[in-house]
Design a protein around this motif. Structure first.
Motif, PDB file in Angstrom:
ATOM      1  N   LYS A 172       0.849  -1.190   0.000  1.00 14.51           N
ATOM      2  CA  LYS A 172       0.000   0.000   0.000  1.00 14.51           C
ATOM      3  C   LYS A 172       0.883   1.238   0.000  1.00 14.51           C
ATOM      4  N   ASN A 173       0.308   2.322  -0.517  1.00 17.51           N
ATOM      5  CA  ASN A 173       0.998   3.602  -0.422  1.00 17.51           C
ATOM      6  C   ASN A 173       0.587   4.313   0.863  1.00 17.51           C
ATOM      7  N   THR A 187      -0.723  12.240   2.429  1.00 19.20           N
ATOM      8  CA  THR A 187       0.542  12.734   1.894  1.00 19.20           C
ATOM      9  C   THR A 187       1.327  11.513   1.433  1.00 19.20           C
ATOM     10  N   TYR A 188       1.593  11.444   0.135  1.00 16.91           N
ATOM     11  CA  TYR A 188       2.348  10.294  -0.383  1.00 16.91           C
ATOM     12  C   TYR A 188       3.806  10.377   0.061  1.00 16.91           C
ATOM     13  N   ALA A 189       4.507   9.245  -0.042  1.00 18.29           N
ATOM     14  CA  ALA A 189       5.908   9.186   0.374  1.00 18.29           C
ATOM     15  C   ALA A 189       6.737  10.250  -0.352  1.00 18.29           C
ATOM     16  N   SER A 190       6.291  10.613  -1.556  1.00 15.73           N
ATOM     17  CA  SER A 190       7.012  11.624  -2.325  1.00 15.73           C
ATOM     18  C   SER A 190       6.859  13.024  -1.723  1.00 15.73           C
ATOM     19  N   GLY A 191       5.975  13.145  -0.717  1.00 15.38           N
ATOM     20  CA  GLY A 191       5.745  14.455  -0.115  1.00 15.38           C
ATOM     21  C   GLY A 191       4.558  15.173  -0.718  1.00 15.38           C
ATOM     22  N   LEU A 192       3.935  14.547  -1.717  1.00 12.34           N
ATOM     23  CA  LEU A 192       2.815  15.193  -2.394  1.00 12.34           C
ATOM     24  C   LEU A 192       1.539  15.125  -1.546  1.00 12.34           C
ATOM     25  N   HIS A 193       0.902  16.269  -1.357  1.00 11.52           N
ATOM     26  CA  HIS A 193      -0.347  16.310  -0.587  1.00 11.52           C
ATOM     27  C   HIS A 193      -1.504  16.024  -1.534  1.00 11.52           C
ATOM     28  N   ALA A 194      -1.908  14.767  -1.578  1.00 10.64           N
ATOM     29  CA  ALA A 194      -2.959  14.385  -2.527  1.00 10.64           C
ATOM     30  C   ALA A 194      -4.347  14.685  -1.979  1.00 10.64           C
ATOM     31  N   LEU A 195      -4.505  14.660  -0.652  1.00 11.80           N
ATOM     32  CA  LEU A 195      -5.787  15.011  -0.025  1.00 11.80           C
ATOM     33  C   LEU A 195      -5.503  15.925   1.160  1.00 11.80           C
ATOM     34  N   GLY A 199     -13.412  16.475 -10.920  1.00 11.49           N
ATOM     35  CA  GLY A 199     -12.144  17.154 -10.703  1.00 11.49           C
ATOM     36  C   GLY A 199     -11.209  16.862 -11.836  1.00 11.49           C
ATOM     37  N   PRO A 200     -10.292  17.779 -12.114  1.00 11.67           N
ATOM     38  CA  PRO A 200      -9.351  17.537 -13.198  1.00 11.67           C
ATOM     39  C   PRO A 200      -8.385  16.402 -12.849  1.00 11.67           C
ATOM     40  N   ASN A 201      -7.613  15.972 -13.802  1.00 11.12           N
ATOM     41  CA  ASN A 201      -6.628  14.924 -13.573  1.00 11.12           C
ATOM     42  C   ASN A 201      -5.678  15.317 -12.451  1.00 11.12           C
ATOM     43  N   GLY A 202      -5.418  14.347 -11.556  1.00  9.92           N
ATOM     44  CA  GLY A 202      -4.482  14.616 -10.468  1.00  9.92           C
ATOM     45  C   GLY A 202      -5.102  15.367  -9.310  1.00  9.92           C
ATOM     46  N   ALA A 203      -6.414  15.529  -9.320  1.00 13.21           N
ATOM     47  CA  ALA A 203      -7.081  16.295  -8.252  1.00 13.21           C
ATOM     48  C   ALA A 203      -7.137  15.515  -6.940  1.00 13.21           C
ATOM     49  N   GLY A 204      -7.062  14.182  -7.044  1.00 16.12           N
ATOM     50  CA  GLY A 204      -7.113  13.350  -5.836  1.00 16.12           C
ATOM     51  C   GLY A 204      -8.338  12.459  -5.757  1.00 16.12           C
ATOM     52  N   LYS A 205      -9.055  12.307  -6.871  1.00 15.63           N
ATOM     53  CA  LYS A 205     -10.264  11.490  -6.873  1.00 15.63           C
ATOM     54  C   LYS A 205      -9.942  10.029  -6.564  1.00 15.63           C
ATOM     55  N   THR A 206      -8.981   9.481  -7.300  1.00 12.96           N
ATOM     56  CA  THR A 206      -8.627   8.081  -7.102  1.00 12.96           C
ATOM     57  C   THR A 206      -8.051   7.869  -5.703  1.00 12.96           C
ATOM     58  N   THR A 207      -7.270   8.820  -5.229  1.00 16.85           N
ATOM     59  CA  THR A 207      -6.702   8.701  -3.884  1.00 16.85           C
ATOM     60  C   THR A 207      -7.816   8.651  -2.843  1.00 16.85           C
ATOM     61  N   LEU A 208      -8.818   9.491  -3.016  1.00 18.56           N
ATOM     62  CA  LEU A 208      -9.946   9.513  -2.079  1.00 18.56           C
ATOM     63  C   LEU A 208     -10.639   8.156  -2.042  1.00 18.56           C
ATOM     64  N   PRO A 211     -12.111  -0.111 -10.137  1.00 15.19           N
ATOM     65  CA  PRO A 211     -11.034   0.878 -10.212  1.00 15.19           C
ATOM     66  C   PRO A 211     -10.889   1.461 -11.614  1.00 15.19           C
ATOM     67  N   GLN A 212     -10.102   2.513 -11.667  1.00 16.16           N
ATOM     68  CA  GLN A 212      -9.898   3.228 -12.920  1.00 16.16           C
ATOM     69  C   GLN A 212      -9.119   2.373 -13.919  1.00 16.16           C
ATOM     70  N   GLU A 213      -8.085   1.704 -13.411  1.00 17.53           N
ATOM     71  CA  GLU A 213      -7.231   0.910 -14.293  1.00 17.53           C
ATOM     72  C   GLU A 213      -7.887  -0.434 -14.588  1.00 17.53           C
TER      73      GLU A 213
END
Ligand code: ADP
Ligand code: MG
Lengths: 258, 312
Positions: free
Chosen positions: A257-258, B13-21, B38-47, B84-86
């Motif tokens: 998981k991430n 917050t992903y390991a990369s430091g990105l605040h996705a939500l 929401g546009p691409n990368g907005a955080g929909k899939t993360t939510l 899922p999306q994929e």
């Protein structure tokens, strides 16, 4: 809806899924070990066996049977269990497992149980093949079966850990190829460590595989290079260690998981 | 009655430091269709992934039908279905095997009659004995929907279900979604096709850069933010908007043959009668006129760009 604390159907579904995967490759799963075992008998049994007739009162051909079974058990358990969990990660189907009402317990029971089952079946096939070439007697059949199961479970657990850890097919092959195969060949699968000169004998005692093989051999012939107690505690310790690593891995979600 | 889904302070917050939500609060009512836009990368899939247990949240609390998603994860996940999306399927399995697997994995007792109905509804019944690898992309997506529905979830997530999907499947999918809603299933979907959200959803949430900008009843949203546009088809083309009409926000279009006037649909005095009177006085004739409600897309674009201006 009443939701039980253990999803027995879920664990069983994973187990059946994995066994179905093995069934699809049944032919190569069975033919490969039979041919390999026969080859070992031709090469080691005949070539070396003509020079070494007996090891500790056991005919050389019979002596190598437990080692051969262990060798197959190690590699098959590792590759089956590691591939089993790595492949869904690779294809993305792991999403379903992660979103299902199953905990680490059901997942491990399913994947490791299936890989261990297959290894045990293979072990029995090898034993049957070997008995064509040499007469085999088993002094402690119940213990032998228990040992077989314990080793199959331990190495399937290790394989499961490798599968979770691996990020590529190369990494998946790394430990089996670079670590386990040498340790097995140097671990007294095909010889008694008593045949080694003093220093090497001591060095060999640091190889954990030696304990596993000798313990298993003891269940056949009642004789081994190492006390069966030490061997059994080594095996149980290894099994416990793998369990702990799996538990920690899932608690932290590491690489799943991430 | 507990909410179908209740999210508070959800942060990732992903390991990369990105605040996705960023501290998302959201309450989904039972039985509604909720569209997350929401546009691409907005955080929909993360939510969606945090709710379904695929991504571990950094902070916050998730409750499904009153059950805590961490402490009572079994109760939660039994209720949830995810498409899922994929596109990812077990290529070597047959359709029937993979759908049966999903049902069992979620702890439900076997029910061949239910699965048969499900596969028939998704036009998969004829292909049930085929391996998934022999199916087309659209059929594979149907398989993923069947898997998500195999355990009869009460809360269904559809992550961009119609992205790259053919017309037929799109139509079938919306038919299915309506049928599910009628049977009491709560549905949360993300989509790029705003017209679909407009057509399907009861409520709409707009997410941008990990923040839920707004959650609103669809009709209220349209009313509140909806602009209308008046189009006047002129008798004589104009070169530029006449100075005498400068009080109104006008634009010329169609080579000067159309005059466009945007106005707030919610305002009592929209300025149309005055405009038409003034045009009469100036002798600007028109053949025809019509008004149009602005689409969700217009609303959405204006919302996101407003936000974007606030934060460089
Ligand atoms: N595993 C990940 N590691 C790091 N960043 C990620 C990961 N998954 C998504 N992101 C980032 O998080 C943000 C939100 O992604 P996502 O939830 O997929 O958006 P959406 O579904 O709205 O397109 C994006 O900027 C994306 O690049
Ligand atoms: Mg997405």
């Amino acid at each position: 809806m009443n939701v039980p604390g253990f999803n027995r159907r879920g664990a069983w579904a994973i187990y059946k899924f994995e066994m179905a995967r093995f069934r699809r490759t049944l032919l190569q799963s069975v033919v490969t070990p039979v041919i390999t075992t026969s080859l070992y008998f031709v090469v080691f049994g005949s070539a070396i066996g003509s020079r070494i007739s007996e090891v500790g009162g056991v005919a050389y051909g019979a002596f190598i049977v437990p080692g051969l079974m262990m060798l197959a058990l190690f590699t098959e358990s590792l590759s089956n269990a590691s591939f089993g969990i790595y492949f869904p990660k690779f294809t993305g189907t792991i999403y379903e497992l992660l979103s299902a009402p199953v905990s680490v317990l059901e997942i491990v029971l399913g994947y490791v149980g299936a890989a261990a089952s297959k290894s045990v079946i293979l072990g029995v096939i090898i034993l049957a093949t070997a008995s064509i070439f040499v007469p085999i007697r088993i002094l402690h059949p119940a213990l032998m079966a228990a040992y077989l199961l314990l080793i199959a479970c331990s190495f399937s657990l290790l394989g499961f850990i490798i599968g979770i850890w691996a990020n590529s097919f190369e990494q998946l092959q790394f430990i089996p190829m670079l670590v386990l195969t040498p340790l097995t060949f140097l671990g007294g699968a095909f010889y008694s460590i008593d045949m080694l000169p003093g220093v090497w004998r001591t060095v060999t005692l640091f190889n954990p595989v030696v304990y596993l093989i000798n313990g298993f051999r003891w269940t056949f012939y009642g004789a081994s290079d190492i006390g069966v107690g030490a061997s059994l505690s080594m095996t149980l310790g290894f099994f416990a260690l793998c369990l702990v690593v799996v538990g920690v891995t899932f608690r932290t979600g590491y690489r799943l998981k991430n | 009655m507990p909410a179908a889904l209740s999210i508070s302070n959800l942060t990732k917050t992903y390991a990369s430091g990105l605040h996705a939500l960023k501290s998302v609060d959201l309450e989904i009512r039972k039985g509604e269709i909720f569209a997350l836009l929401g546009p691409n990368g907005a955080g929909k899939t993360t939510l969606i992934s945090t709710v379904c247990g695929i991504v571990t949240p950094s902070a916050g609390r998730i409750c499904v039908d009153g059950h805590d998603a961490v402490r009572e994860f079994r109760a939660c996940r039994t209720k949830i279905g995810l498409v899922p999306q994929e596109l990812s399927t077990d290529t070597f399995e047959t359709v029937w095997a993979t759908v049966s697997f999903s049902r069992e994995l979620f702890g439900r007792p076997a029910n061949p009659a239910f699965l048969e109905k499900l596969l028939r509804d998704l036009s998969l019944w004829e292909r049930r004995k085929d391996r998934i690898m022999t199916l087309s992309g659209g059929m594979k997506r149907r398989v993923m929907i069947a898997k998500a529905l195999s355990h009869e979830p009460q809360l269904l997530f559809l992550d961009e279900p119609t992205a790259g999907v053919d017309v037929e499947l799109r139509r079938d999918m919306w038919g299915l979604v309506r049928g599910l809603r009628d049977s009491g299933v709560t549905i949360i979907l993300t989509t790029h096709y705003i017209d679909e959200a407009e057509e399907m959803a009861d409520r709409i949430g707009v997410i941008s850069r990990g923040e839920l900008i707004l959650v609103e009843d669809k009709h209220a949203l349209m009313k509140q933010l909806g602009k209308k546009q008046l189009t006047l088809h002129l008798q004589q083309p104009l070169m530029h908007t006449p100075a005498g009409l400068s009080e109104w926000r006008l634009a010329l279009a169609a080579g000067g043959t159309e005059l466009h006037f945007s106005f707030d649909a919610s305002e009592e005095r929209n300025g149309i009668p005055a405009l038409l009177r003034r045009m009469d006085e100036l002798g600007i004739g028109y053949k025809d006129l019509n008004t149009r409600q602005s689409s969700l897309e217009d609303i959405f674009v204006s919302l996101v760009s407003q936000r974007g201006q606030l934060r460089p």
